[in-house]
Write a protein that holds these residues in place. Structure first.
Motif, short mmCIF file in Angstrom:
data_model
loop_
_atom_site.label_atom_id
_atom_site.label_comp_id
_atom_site.label_asym_id
_atom_site.label_seq_id
_atom_site.Cartn_x
_atom_site.Cartn_y
_atom_site.Cartn_z
N LEU A 11 -16.80 -2.96 -5.42
CA LEU A 11 -16.42 -2.62 -4.04
C LEU A 11 -17.20 -1.39 -3.58
CD1 LEU A 11 -12.56 -3.16 -4.32
CD2 LEU A 11 -14.27 -4.74 -3.42
N HIS A 12 -17.70 -1.45 -2.34
CA HIS A 12 -18.55 -0.37 -1.80
C HIS A 12 -18.17 -0.11 -0.35
CE1 HIS A 12 -21.39 -1.00 -5.18
NE2 HIS A 12 -21.00 -2.25 -5.06
N ASP A 13 -18.62 1.02 0.17
CA ASP A 13 -18.53 1.37 1.60
C ASP A 13 -17.12 1.20 2.17
OD1 ASP A 13 -21.30 1.73 1.41
OD2 ASP A 13 -21.69 -0.35 1.97
N PHE A 14 -16.15 1.85 1.55
CA PHE A 14 -14.76 1.83 2.05
C PHE A 14 -14.69 2.54 3.40
CE2 PHE A 14 -14.04 1.08 -2.38
CZ PHE A 14 -12.87 0.34 -2.45
N SER A 15 -13.96 1.96 4.30
CA SER A 15 -13.65 2.63 5.56
C SER A 15 -12.18 2.35 5.87
CB SER A 15 -14.55 2.09 6.68
OG SER A 15 -14.14 2.63 7.91
N LEU A 16 -11.36 3.40 5.87
CA LEU A 16 -9.92 3.27 6.15
C LEU A 16 -9.61 4.11 7.38
CD1 LEU A 16 -8.60 3.81 2.49
CD2 LEU A 16 -8.97 1.64 3.63
N THR A 17 -9.15 3.45 8.44
CA THR A 17 -8.79 4.18 9.65
C THR A 17 -7.38 3.79 10.07
OG1 THR A 17 -9.86 2.45 10.96
CG2 THR A 17 -11.15 4.43 10.51
N PRO A 18 -6.51 4.77 10.32
CA PRO A 18 -5.13 4.45 10.74
C PRO A 18 -5.11 3.84 12.15
CG PRO A 18 -5.48 6.82 10.74
CD PRO A 18 -6.74 6.20 10.23
N ASN A 19 -4.18 2.93 12.36
CA ASN A 19 -4.03 2.36 13.70
C ASN A 19 -2.65 2.73 14.26
OD1 ASN A 19 -2.17 0.60 12.55
ND2 ASN A 19 -3.66 -1.09 12.39
N SER A 20 -2.36 2.26 15.44
CA SER A 20 -1.11 2.65 16.12
C SER A 20 0.14 2.07 15.47
CB SER A 20 -1.17 2.22 17.60
OG SER A 20 -1.39 0.82 17.68
N ASP A 21 -0.02 1.01 14.64
CA ASP A 21 1.13 0.38 13.97
C ASP A 21 1.54 1.15 12.72
OD1 ASP A 21 0.72 -1.54 15.87
OD2 ASP A 21 -0.28 -2.95 14.53
N GLY A 22 0.87 2.20 12.37
CA GLY A 22 1.16 2.93 11.13
C GLY A 22 0.49 2.30 9.92
N GLU A 23 -0.39 1.32 10.16
CA GLU A 23 -1.13 0.67 9.06
C GLU A 23 -2.58 1.16 9.10
OE1 GLU A 23 1.11 -3.49 8.23
OE2 GLU A 23 -0.36 -3.50 9.85
N LEU A 24 -3.36 0.65 8.16
CA LEU A 24 -4.76 1.05 8.07
C LEU A 24 -5.66 -0.13 8.41
CD1 LEU A 24 -4.57 2.90 4.63
CD2 LEU A 24 -4.78 3.98 6.86
N ASN A 25 -6.67 0.14 9.20
CA ASN A 25 -7.74 -0.85 9.38
C ASN A 25 -8.74 -0.63 8.25
OD1 ASN A 25 -6.76 -2.03 11.77
ND2 ASN A 25 -7.62 -0.35 12.99
N ILE A 26 -9.03 -1.70 7.53
CA ILE A 26 -9.85 -1.58 6.32
C ILE A 26 -11.15 -2.33 6.52
CG2 ILE A 26 -9.91 -2.03 3.82
CD1 ILE A 26 -6.72 -2.51 4.47
N SER A 27 -12.24 -1.68 6.12
CA SER A 27 -13.54 -2.34 6.06
C SER A 27 -14.14 -2.03 4.69
CB SER A 27 -14.45 -1.82 7.18
OG SER A 27 -15.73 -2.39 7.06
N ILE A 28 -14.41 -3.07 3.92
CA ILE A 28 -14.93 -2.92 2.56
C ILE A 28 -16.07 -3.90 2.37
CG2 ILE A 28 -14.39 -3.08 0.08
CD1 ILE A 28 -11.46 -2.67 0.77
N THR A 29 -17.09 -3.48 1.67
CA THR A 29 -18.15 -4.41 1.24
C THR A 29 -17.94 -4.69 -0.24
OG1 THR A 29 -19.69 -3.50 2.84
CG2 THR A 29 -20.64 -4.79 1.05
N ALA A 30 -17.64 -5.94 -0.56
CA ALA A 30 -17.54 -6.36 -1.95
C ALA A 30 -18.88 -6.97 -2.34
CB ALA A 30 -16.41 -7.38 -2.12
#
Length: 199
Positions: A172-191
């Motif tokens: 797994l590479h290039d993790f991107s975790l950004t919080p959203n308005s729902d209290g969850e995280l938007n996740i972008s990962i390169t596997a």
């Protein structure tokens, strides 16, 4: 005899020596001259003859040291040859095992499905899983997979643990975790997975 030698020097004047009349020189002077010439010939001969031989000898001594070092290195390698062969066999076996963990072209869709199932089991909401352009290396082909999902911090941890448990090699590479308005995280990962070059 000594008296004759001494007498030959009586009345001797070195300024009167004539090189063209060496035979007429007193016997003592002749002997001294012969001794000087003999010693000079030996010294010059030794200098010119031995100096070259000394350089050759020094070169041979240096070469001997180098050959000894090479001999020790080779003898150590020969002594460890059976251990090195066993180690080589072990490395080849490990290499075969790693190659077995690389998916073939036919298995890539199944791997995408496995990643999707792991994401769903972890509780993530998968937005997209997209196979990116392959990158060819000398021994394998790298297959990047772009994953976009949404979930909690613990769900992301479960997803990463699930990916680590796959029998195939996936990094797994290039993790991107950004919080959203729902209290969850938007996740972008390169596997990235890797497959054998079928060609």
């Amino acid at each position: 005899m000594i008296d004759k030698f001494k007498q030959s020097f009586q009345g001797f004047d070195p300024n009167n020596l004539d090189i063209s009349a060496v035979g007429a020189w007193p016997i003592g002077i002749k002997i001294i001259t012969y001794i000087i010439l003999f010693v000079l010939a030996i010294v010059l001969g030794l200098h010119f003859y031995i100096s070259d031989k000394e350089q050759v000898l020094e070169g041979k001594i240096r070469n001997e040291e180098q050959l000894k070092t090479e001999y020790v290195a080779i003898s150590n390698r020969v002594a460890n040859l059976s251990a090195l062969r066993k180690q080589m066999a072990d490395v080849e076996e490990q290499f075969k095992e790693i190659r077995r963990q690389l998916p073939t072209r036919k298995e890539v869709p199944g791997l995408l499905e496995d990643i999707t199932n792991i994401g769903i089991k972890s509780g993530l909401s998968i937005n997209s899983i997209a196979l990116q352009a392959e990158r060819k290396d000398k021994y394998y082909i790298e297959l990047p997979i772009q994953i976009s999902a949404k979930g909690t911090y613990h769900q992301v941890g479960d997803f990463v643990s699930g990916i680590a448990g796959i029998k195939r090699i996936v990094t797994l590479h290039d993790f991107s975790l950004t919080p959203n308005s729902d209290g969850e995280l938007n996740i972008s990962i390169t596997a990235k997975t890797y497959r054998n070059d079928d060609e």
